[in-house]
Enzyme design. Sequence first.
Site, PDB file in Angstrom:
ATOM      1  N   LYS A 192       0.841  -1.202   0.000  1.00 28.14           N
ATOM      2  CA  LYS A 192       0.000   0.000   0.000  1.00 28.14           C
ATOM      3  C   LYS A 192       0.878   1.255   0.000  1.00 28.14           C
ATOM      4  CE  LYS A 192      -3.494   2.277   2.808  1.00 28.14           C
ATOM      5  NZ  LYS A 192      -4.433   2.208   3.913  1.00 28.14           N
ATOM      6  N   GLU A 221      10.590  -4.523   4.554  1.00 27.94           N
ATOM      7  CA  GLU A 221      10.691  -5.936   4.161  1.00 27.94           C
ATOM      8  C   GLU A 221      10.361  -6.100   2.677  1.00 27.94           C
ATOM      9  OE1 GLU A 221       9.020  -4.741   6.758  1.00 27.94           O
ATOM     10  OE2 GLU A 221       9.081  -6.096   8.485  1.00 27.94           O
ATOM     11  N   GLY A 245      -4.800  -1.901   4.977  1.00 30.96           N
ATOM     12  CA  GLY A 245      -3.976  -3.018   4.513  1.00 30.96           C
ATOM     13  C   GLY A 245      -4.620  -4.373   4.754  1.00 30.96           C
ATOM     14  N   ARG A 246      -5.123  -4.606   5.973  1.00 32.37           N
ATOM     15  CA  ARG A 246      -5.656  -5.935   6.299  1.00 32.37           C
ATOM     16  C   ARG A 246      -7.060  -6.152   5.737  1.00 32.37           C
ATOM     17  NH1 ARG A 246      -4.604  -2.682  10.407  1.00 32.37           N
ATOM     18  NH2 ARG A 246      -6.254  -1.938  11.801  1.00 32.37           N
ATOM     19  N   GLU A 303      -4.564  -6.846  14.894  1.00 29.90           N
ATOM     20  CA  GLU A 303      -4.099  -5.518  14.493  1.00 29.90           C
ATOM     21  C   GLU A 303      -5.256  -4.517  14.569  1.00 29.90           C
ATOM     22  OE1 GLU A 303      -0.586  -4.777  11.583  1.00 29.90           O
ATOM     23  OE2 GLU A 303      -2.349  -4.433  10.365  1.00 29.90           O
ATOM     24  N   HIS A 326      -4.020 -33.472  17.065  1.00 32.06           N
ATOM     25  CA  HIS A 326      -2.863 -34.285  17.459  1.00 32.06           C
ATOM     26  C   HIS A 326      -1.724 -33.408  17.958  1.00 32.06           C
ATOM     27  CE1 HIS A 326      -4.741 -37.915  15.899  1.00 32.06           C
ATOM     28  NE2 HIS A 326      -5.279 -37.087  15.024  1.00 32.06           N
ATOM     29  N   LYS A 340       9.165  -0.646  14.326  1.00 36.19           N
ATOM     30  CA  LYS A 340       9.722  -0.260  13.017  1.00 36.19           C
ATOM     31  C   LYS A 340      10.778   0.817  13.200  1.00 36.19           C
ATOM     32  CE  LYS A 340       5.618  -0.913  10.083  1.00 36.19           C
ATOM     33  NZ  LYS A 340       4.619  -0.222   9.288  1.00 36.19           N
TER      34      LYS A 340
HETATM   35  O1  F6P Z   1       3.117  -2.931   9.839  1.00 37.57           O
HETATM   36  C1  F6P Z   1       1.766  -3.088   9.693  1.00 37.57           C
HETATM   37  C2  F6P Z   1       1.299  -2.815   8.296  1.00 37.57           C
HETATM   38  O2  F6P Z   1       1.162  -1.471   8.107  1.00 37.57           O
HETATM   39  C3  F6P Z   1       0.011  -3.551   8.017  1.00 37.57           C
HETATM   40  O3  F6P Z   1      -1.090  -2.903   8.503  1.00 37.57           O
HETATM   41  C4  F6P Z   1       0.058  -3.705   6.553  1.00 37.57           C
HETATM   42  O4  F6P Z   1      -0.852  -4.672   6.115  1.00 37.57           O
HETATM   43  C5  F6P Z   1       1.490  -4.088   6.347  1.00 37.57           C
HETATM   44  O5  F6P Z   1       2.191  -3.308   7.317  1.00 37.57           O
HETATM   45  C6  F6P Z   1       2.055  -3.859   4.982  1.00 37.57           C
HETATM   46  O6  F6P Z   1       1.989  -2.524   4.596  1.00 37.57           O
HETATM   47  P1  F6P Z   1       2.192  -2.104   3.086  1.00 37.57           P
HETATM   48  O7  F6P Z   1       1.110  -2.723   2.278  1.00 37.57           O
HETATM   49  O8  F6P Z   1       2.140  -0.612   3.089  1.00 37.57           O
HETATM   50  O9  F6P Z   1       3.542  -2.605   2.636  1.00 37.57           O
END
Ligand code: F6P
Length: 530
Positions: free
Chosen positions: A191, A197, A249-250, A335, A366, A495
């Site tokens: 987003k 990452e 995002g979620r 979240e 199990h 972060k």
């Molecule tokens: O760190 C949390 C977050 O902001 C989530 O809410 C989101 O889904 C994820 O990181 C990834 O964010 P982006 O889509 O901006 O890379």
Amino acid sequence: MTTHWDALRARYHDTKGRHILSLFDAPDRAASFSAQAGEMLFDYSKTNIDADTLDALLALVEAADVAGKREAMFSGQPINDTEGRAVLHTALRNLDGGPVMVQGKDVMPGVLETLARMRAYAEEVRGSAITDVVNIGIGGSDLGPAMAVQALAPYHDGPRCHFVSNVDGAHIADTLRGLDAKTTLVIVASKTFTTIETMTNARTAKAWMADHGGDPEKQFAALSTAGDLTAAFGIPAQRVFGFEDWVGGRYSMWGPIGLSLMIAIGPKAFDAFLRGGQAMDVHFRAADWSENLPVLLALVGVWHAQVCGHASRAVLPYDQRLALLPAYFQQLEMESNGKRVQMDGTPVEVDSGPVVWGAAGTNGQHAFYQLIHQGTRVIPCEFMIAAEGHEPELAHHHKLLIANCLAQSEALMRGRPIEEAREKMAAKGLTGAELERQAQHRVFEGNRPSVTLAYPMLDPFTLGQIVALYEHRVFVEGVILGINSFDQWGVELGKELATSLQPVVEGSSPATGKDGSTAQLVNFIHRHAG
Ligand code: F6P
């Protein structure tokens, strides 16, 4: 709200000694404490909720003005007020609906235009030489599509899909190994297009593609709200699928973030997924509270977590293809509702959201069910089961799966009393103190609550219903708790510290100002990393 919480606590106090099984003395218990949305059945009769408790829970719904807040969400008001944003993931699946206004502008033409571009691109990829799609994203830009691609495997007739999320180099290295860079499409899903990452993995994938004969300029697509950053990364505008900041995002798998799913199952099946979500929206807005699945699921959740004080909740899909659903719900719920203050900044009145975890049945049986059945803490369980599987030739497997699912909820409720355990030990020839000792180990207290969601088959429409059901459940719980379910400030501190620690780990900056433990760990890493 305090008086409503007090009333519920009193209800809990008055009913906690009662056995759930005794509620089935009323012949219509199962039917009365169940509800349906379309063909989906939600059975919450194996809980200690009775008519008076339900009334007390429904009073919370009224007091918190769930109806008003629900309409504020659907009508594009900025209910995510710590970020000044509307919350409109529902617009992404509003296939048959009317206009959706945000600040006086209808967002639907833009949504439908992007959807049309996604469909055309998905068909182009499906008809091309691309054999593999690698979605690089994390959190909401990974969990939803990864979960849904696995869930809908029987509908998969496009290129293979892979998901890379972790910044651990092992993840991308293991994924790219064996792929042909000339026939791989990389989708960078972010987003913000700043997530460390994702951007680290995206750069690594770009270098891999260039080094192995692929063409990053043609074989990269981006899903993001940040058009300037996708352009700076070198992805041409025709392969950038944008969305607005009112998609959290979620909650984003319904739009461009779902592109890998659309490529996997095709635009038609993806439409069915959207329609399932939309059907749940219609149900959520129209059904009476006592028939409303998201509201009932939320109220059962509130009863167990905030009133009874059960700190965790297990999600147990008896469906191997929903193996990633617990992880997806973990982000969705934790979240969203893991917050310390209410909208006005004052502390939450009761505990916020519970720990959500789980695994696909029967595997969990199990592994961790021992604790669910005989551990000293009560863990409310949410079972899911389809009436039919996708493998008619293996129907006997599915019958066994169903039997196991139903057996677990029955066992949790019924338990095994000491008398029955003694009888079993006597039948084995034990007597006296040894009989008693062995029998104690075989006692199940029972009276452990669970709910079951049953549906005809896990097809795209049903998956859409399930995801939207849980989204709205989380919303209702958030409204009742008085919190903002749509921000995530709790992830920021880690972060920031990771950014400041990076030069320390790299050795270009001293660990000055760090606590003794962190400094010691950095030293250890430096010593052992050579
Ligand atoms: O760190 C949390 C977050 O902001 C989530 O809410 C989101 O889904 C994820 O990181 C990834 O964010 P982006 O889509 O901006 O890379």
